[in-house]
Design an enzyme around this catalytic site. Sequence first.
Site, PDB file in Angstrom:
ATOM      1  N   TYR D 146      -3.022  -2.741 -10.733  1.00 19.68           N
ATOM      2  CA  TYR D 146      -3.794  -3.076  -9.574  1.00 19.68           C
ATOM      3  C   TYR D 146      -2.948  -3.768  -8.649  1.00 19.68           C
ATOM      4  CZ  TYR D 146      -7.235  -6.203  -6.624  1.00 19.68           C
ATOM      5  OH  TYR D 146      -7.656  -6.951  -5.791  1.00 19.68           O
ATOM      6  N   LYS D 174      -5.532   0.968  -8.908  1.00 15.29           N
ATOM      7  CA  LYS D 174      -6.354   0.445  -8.000  1.00 15.29           C
ATOM      8  C   LYS D 174      -5.552   0.073  -6.793  1.00 15.29           C
ATOM      9  CE  LYS D 174      -9.415  -3.562  -6.793  1.00 15.29           C
ATOM     10  NZ  LYS D 174     -10.120  -4.762  -7.192  1.00 15.29           N
TER      11      LYS D 174
END
Lengths: 317, 317, 317, 317
Positions: D146, D174
């Site tokens: 992420y 992400k």
Amino acid sequence: MRSYEVKNRTSTDDIKALRLITAIKTPYLPDGRFDLEAYDDLINMQIVQGVEGVIVGGTTGEGQLMSWDEHIMLIGHTVNCFGGSIKVIGNTGSNSTREAIHASEQGFAVGMHAALHINPYYGKTSLEGLISHFDCVLSMGPTIVYNVPTRTGQDIPPRVIHALAKSPNLAGVKECVGNDRVKQYTDNGIAVWSGNDDQCHDARWNYGAMGVISVTSNLIPGLMRELMFGGKYPSLNLKLMPLIEWLFHEPNPIGLNTALAQLGVARPVFRLPYVPLPRAKRVEFVNIVKEIGREYFVGDKEVEVLDDDDFILIGRY
Amino acid sequence: MRSYEVKNRTSTDDIKALRLITAIKTPYLPDGRFDLEAYDDLINMQIVQGVEGVIVGGTTGEGQLMSWDEHIMLIGHTVNCFGGSIKVIGNTGSNSTREAIHASEQGFAVGMHAALHINPYYGKTSLEGLISHFDCVLSMGPTIVYNVPTRTGQDIPPRVIHALAKSPNLAGVKECVGNDRVKQYTDNGIAVWSGNDDQCHDARWNYGAMGVISVTSNLIPGLMRELMFGGKYPSLNLKLMPLIEWLFHEPNPIGLNTALAQLGVARPVFRLPYVPLPRAKRVEFVNIVKEIGREYFVGDKEVEVLDDDDFILIGRY
Amino acid sequence: MRSYEVKNRTSTDDIKALRLITAIKTPYLPDGRFDLEAYDDLINMQIVQGVEGVIVGGTTGEGQLMSWDEHIMLIGHTVNCFGGSIKVIGNTGSNSTREAIHASEQGFAVGMHAALHINPYYGKTSLEGLISHFDCVLSMGPTIVYNVPTRTGQDIPPRVIHALAKSPNLAGVKECVGNDRVKQYTDNGIAVWSGNDDQCHDARWNYGAMGVISVTSNLIPGLMRELMFGGKYPSLNLKLMPLIEWLFHEPNPIGLNTALAQLGVARPVFRLPYVPLPRAKRVEFVNIVKEIGREYFVGDKEVEVLDDDDFILIGRY
Amino acid sequence: MRSYEVKNRTSTDDIKALRLITAIKTPYLPDGRFDLEAYDDLINMQIVQGVEGVIVGGTTGEGQLMSWDEHIMLIGHTVNCFGGSIKVIGNTGSNSTREAIHASEQGFAVGMHAALHINPYYGKTSLEGLISHFDCVLSMGPTIVYNVPTRTGQDIPPRVIHALAKSPNLAGVKECVGNDRVKQYTDNGIAVWSGNDDQCHDARWNYGAMGVISVTSNLIPGLMRELMFGGKYPSLNLKLMPLIEWLFHEPNPIGLNTALAQLGVARPVFRLPYVPLPRAKRVEFVNIVKEIGREYFVGDKEVEVLDDDDFILIGRY
């Protein structure tokens, strides 16, 4: 000045010299957190009346109901505020060796003067396991070993204590099995504190004990000091028996918690599984206080019976 | 589909129907963390041989040596991998009511089918305190109450159990006091599991017990199943006595840990304060295995004596 | 003597009077636990060379890699051993308000003189949320608020600081945004410590800052004292720039950790995600030390380059 | 059946195939504990409307305000109740490598299908440190990395992602930096989920993204599914923009928390440092709901403005 000179300011001999040690009560706020102001007042009263050491978070202080971070904080707090006036002995024992190691390291790091160590209650272990357990923590600093088979389910036999006594850090034993066992140790040069208030006078004066680690001294520190310092004093000992019997009618610290609330020195807040003594017993306590004399008890409010509704019992905190 | 239908898939009656529950061993890696692969194998062997439930993190599984997050993780893991094949009973009891509440909430949240609850060992409390303690957790789901005064230092008397039995969540009692006590409950419609492997055959067939929560079934799940399902079988019971006596020669799980290491199904890693049985006892175990028959024991390696050096004892993990 | 007189021995004004505060390094043992002996030596060197306060468990001290119990223990330890000689400011801030409350309560209980509080990094919040967050902890004792948007992802704007300044407990701001921001506060009577070593000379002498909360003073406490106490001294400031640039070439405390290992005052042990600077940078450091003069740096061993293999990187501890 | 076959039921490719993943809200009881019944309802609504995965305890779910045992419990709970119907991705990342390791081990042990890992926010580290950090956890199972520099204070550059992509466990990234960065990865065969709801339509249909990890889908899961599955749909995308802008007007999850309370699907309870949007913004939300159509939003109560007094803000829980 090197810091370790500060840290190690207490020798094992300093600990051995203590005659009166109180297993201090932990008072709570209505939401179940520590009431540090009430705690500080309790400690101050102990100091003023001549108590020489405190066990922080013992079974009396409900260490078993604390998280470890609360427990270490309370040790650090006590050292920080009172370490110059009273010896601070942290109950950093556990039935988990890992926890005992971790808590003892932290307790000594924040300045406690000695550790109290119990054998692994509930889980229990073999005698070899007992010795291994204590060996993991003995090297860290002055240590008192605590034997109370009625709580732990397992006696620490003399064989184990004698093995541990080879360490210069073993200050001695808090022994609850009785005065014959006390004598077995004191005859062999091992320091003992009685763990039974009803036997401590005799332990001290007839069986060679150094003194007592007391519950009752939370209530009447001055009288307990007389009992430990004033020479044989059977009449005083006798006079205190009804109080001591009342205190241990239910598992400690139920009686003590109830009494300190009635004396107005701790809020009537109980962490479960402890609940107050019933009303009839609370009435009894008021009478006991009057019999001995209110002035010998801590605090200066009038002793009260309290209603059932006055008590707060807390499960989540 | 509402999720709580999934969660509450186990009723108290489902728990009452269990005859053979194993207090499962927790195996460790050499650094003291859980050995989940070995654990999964142990559980699989239990399932294959007909065991119906496991106690996760009981005294046998050394819940007392776990942090709570380890403990809940192990419950969640067991549910996740085996919850469809075996009932998962989490030992979420504690001598701290706060911890018992917190652990039980978490245990049921991750799917355990029932909770095992002990009375507050070591700290102890009054009978009123006992009832308050159990009342805090009984509402959460199916619950077995565990009475073992030789560990806790305090008997849970029938008066307390009868009070708790008013809750529909009380599945029953794991009772270690003996078969007369067992009968006191079963005569009154309260389900009981024997907590003593040496008494469980008689408890089941002569005293009305539902079955056993067993240590020995870690080793010989199939034979224990025969003992609980096959009707009266005194000759088998007699045959197993030497093994059971050997297992409980030192406080459990010392014998069990030693045995599983000797059978090659768990690494010879001990979390202190547990230490292995001495060599002479390990030789005895090899003989006991041969007497009963290796094929009845878990694992398929040859049973070994192991050297003292093979064992790893860990204090920090 | 009432204990709270002891506890509250430090006023907000005492904190405001500090010119040189070191964000102290936390050294480790090879297994990743705190190396308290090395730590005590580091603190002693700070005291001897005139540093007036330490931040315990700041980002430099890797509070973000500590469990809270480690963190509070380190604060309590520092107070216990050095609290009479140096002000102990605990970094009890967190991006979780709950944690900030809990840690600050515990930190003040074990005697820290002031708290350092960060805004909620990573999670962030609205300006109203910021004020609510700080309001939860400001009442507990003297507090420094820390603004470092390059770490937190969110600037604390003056509007928030001005709102907090209504509390008598706000000692001031550790500001990293730059000297124009510093002036905005000092013009309005709000105490500021520069959080940037490269700007602290100018902040102190041209922009009204009280002083500095410094990383570099871990290495050269005496020279940093001169910079903060000796009046304008641009030539010294200039002389230190190569060191400061070297220190912050990678995110702090990577440079500091590498340097202290090279100086032989901390073991070359890194808690991940920190890793040492590469060899070329370590060679550079040796040259910088020679340029400034080894005698100005802490420790008395020769400065070394160290091999890659000398470093221990730890993920589990 | 071997247990690890059960555990490893999800491959990295299964994770890569997900188009719509919701960073699910964690709802609270008035005392700040999890409201698991409300949570279960939220998850059920996601499943029914076609969401394929959830991030448990992401920044949206306020993992930063959880203790780790709460966090792992919530992952285990989600797996136990919904693991057959939706992929459970635990946010077991941390700025402490130790915590990331511990949480990821526990998360996979209780059955999560994949882990979400952030770079060390706030503490930050060097690029070598970043790689070391991720390498400690990548081996455990399918992993999404992420990148959100506006929260962490540090961008994860492509160089690091390409290094991690050598592991078969890297499911993808992400990415919140923007669609040009998305394209850099998708052109090189690295799976990406947009972390920005306002860019996700274009990311999916113009820049090669697999889909989105969405906040907005907490509110309108069906419409977000249309956006990710129905082919290019710019008019729908445009229609949703006012809602998305409203949601991110203050740091997430402030808007989401306010919205879900207004829709009557979560109690209006906030863990600090989050506080609700002001009344004017709440009025705006009611209008936005009417504009898009109440029937597209979760829950079936009428959307309400709520009074300031309706909200409960909690610091201790």
